[in-house]
Enzyme design. Structure first.
Site, PDB file in Angstrom:
ATOM      1  N   HIS A 384       0.819  -1.221   0.000  1.00 41.61           N
ATOM      2  CA  HIS A 384       0.000   0.000   0.000  1.00 41.61           C
ATOM      3  C   HIS A 384       0.846   1.261   0.000  1.00 41.61           C
ATOM      4  CE1 HIS A 384       0.498   1.128   4.306  1.00 41.61           C
ATOM      5  NE2 HIS A 384       0.525  -0.174   4.547  1.00 41.61           N
ATOM      6  N   CYS A 403       2.526  -4.949   6.919  1.00 46.38           N
ATOM      7  CA  CYS A 403       2.266  -4.685   5.508  1.00 46.38           C
ATOM      8  C   CYS A 403       3.491  -4.034   4.868  1.00 46.38           C
ATOM      9  CB  CYS A 403       1.051  -3.781   5.344  1.00 46.38           C
ATOM     10  SG  CYS A 403      -0.520  -4.582   5.712  1.00 46.38           S
TER      11      CYS A 403
END
Length: 492
Positions: A384, A403
């Protein structure tokens, strides 16, 4: 076997060299005392039993050759630290068992299912060495069969050569640790400079060991070492540089062994279009076959919030994604901030759902930024964007909750959507500017690999190392050696 390498400098992308050549893959358990093998697999048991394959009897010459190959290859492939002499000669049946076990270890990984940690999400494909081994015995091509077993990657070959070199260094006594002290660089003189020269020369043949002055040649050597270790090539010998130089040669051997095992977990034929993230170096690289077409810095999981190793497929991109905050982050980090500073949620775009759940609205403040790249996995991680850009300028970029944050998410989105008339770069930019949350499905899904490389060879054979932030290298090397020891006993 022909092995070509991806033409990418390891120091530039912090990704090892790769090439894949297809090989057949099934897996069986070691054969019984008679050289007849009943297939089964600890990693992926077949639903239907395939035909039993009988290994032809070994000739005396084949038995001698097989024993010699096993004794040398078990060390060369990084399955244990050093060779150990056996007090008794193995029988031919024991050699067959040992050969098949060794083949599975070299071709598809030494670990069994029970040895994997939860966040080591990669699993090697099942592999049955029996048909090829039986054929090699019949055709008297055992040596050629042995040579075909290792993973067909230039990166693996580079580690194997590096392992031999660092074993030689360790056997000769390794290197002495450098004493701590003030930072020093160009112009420094004295015993610390002499010790630094000797230490650098152990890994860099271009370093002169004569002289006690920190001259321009030594400055270049320090910078080369810092690049090999993924550090800022400042030429200043500081705490981080000393720490990297003071990792022992024995520990470097074990680090290489661990990375060789991770190579064995990869498929023999990697997808042509794929994304690879080196978790330890925090770098993302996009490949088109053997060619890197895009590379960028990333931010990966900090120790305690490790980014898992895994493989999956990116199927869509969410533009302007909201952030559904994981309960653990909400409880440990965000609710205390709201309590200490009432109004924190409102100021930062959070809303409370169902009394306890938190969601951060899409927009400039969203922790996910403007792009989220979705792929199925058991860890709830993804790639992301991020509004926090400062970390990308750092050489140490392990800071996320697991992440992978991307330095250039818009460029990656446009690359993955290239050729889709519904999502031209102008349309993507317009969707971002509008602010609505939309999902762009990829016409051609792309494979993604999150990998943990802490040792790899550059194109000229020079070994590069990264820190082991999750302490996975020592754990994995120990598991490999322990499993090798157990399997060696079982084969006799």
């Amino acid at each position: 076997m022909i092995r070509s390498a991806i033409a990418v400098a390891a120091t530039a992308t912090a990704m090892p060299l790769l090439m894949a050549t297809p090989l057949a893959a099934q897996q069986v358990t070691p054969p019984p005392v008679t050289p007849t093998v009943a297939p089964a697999s600890p990693m992926a048991a077949p639903m239907l039993a395939p035909p039993v394959i009988t290994v032809p009897p070994l000739s005396d010459a084949q038995a001698t050759l097989l024993d010699k190959l096993l004794n040398s290859d078990i060390v060369a492939q990084g399955l244990k630290s050093a060779a150990t002499a056996s007090t008794t000669a193995p029988t031919k049946n024991e050699l067959v068992r040992a050969a098949l076990d060794h083949a599975r270890a070299v071709h598809a990984g030494r670990l069994s299912e029970a040895d994997f940690q939860r966040d080591w999400g990669l699993r090697p494909p099942a592999y049955d060495p029996t048909p090829a081994f039986a054929d090699a015995v019949r055709q008297d091509r055992i040596a050629a069969w042995f040579a075909s077993l290792p993973p067909p990657y230039a990166g693996y070959d580079g580690l194997r050569k590096g392992l031999q070199n660092y074993r030689s260094i360790a056997a000769a006594g390794g290197w002495s640790p450098l004493a701590s002290g003030p930072d020093f660089t160009l112009g420094a003189t004295g015993p610390r400079v002499i010790a630094l020269r000797k230490r650098l020369a152990a890994e860099d043949k271009d370093v002169s060991t004569s002289g006690d002055k920190f001259d321009a040649g030594l400055l270049d050597a320090v910078r080369r070492a810092q690049r090999r270790y993924g550090l800022n090539p400042s030429g200043i010998v500081s705490t981080q540089t000393l720490a990297a130089l003071n990792v022992s040669a024995t520990d470097r051997v074990r680090q290489i062994m661990a990375n060789m095992e991770r190579w064995r977990w990869l498929p023999q034929d990697l997808p042509r279009d794929r994304i690879q993230v080196n978790i330890a170096a925090a770098v993302l690289t996009v490949f088109d076959g053997d060619t890197p077409v895009q590379s960028m810095r990333a931010v990966t999981g900090r120790p305690g919030d490790e980014t898992p190793m895994l493989s999956s497929t990116i199927h869509s991109i969410v533009i302007n994604p909201p952030w559904n905050v994981p309960t653990s982050i909400a409880t440990k980090e965000l609710w205390p901030k709201e309590k200490a500073n009432p109004g924190y949620f409102k100021r930062n775009g959070f809303k409370v759902i169902g009394g306890t759940r938190l969601q951060q609205q899409a927009g400039d403040q969203s922790a996910l930024g403007r792009f989220k790249f979705d792929f199925a996995n058991d860890y709830s991680v993804y790639l992301h964007d991020t509004p926090s850009r400062a970390k990308f300028a750092s050489f140490s970029r392990l800071s996320s909750h697991g992440c992978v944050r991307l330095e250039k998410p818009a460029e990656l989105a446009n690359l993955l959507l290239k050729g889709d008339p519904s999502w031209t770069p102008e349309m993507v930019a317009a969707a971002v500017a509008k602010g609505d949350t939309v999902r762009a499905a990829l016409v051609k899904p792309v494979s993604v690999y999150l990998l943990y490389w802490t040792a790899f060879a550059s194109g000229n054979g020079q070994m590069n190392f990264r820190a082991d932030p999750y302490d996975w290298d020592g754990i994995l090397a120990s598991k490999v050696e322990a499993r090798t020891a157990r399997q060696t006993i079982a084969a006799r």
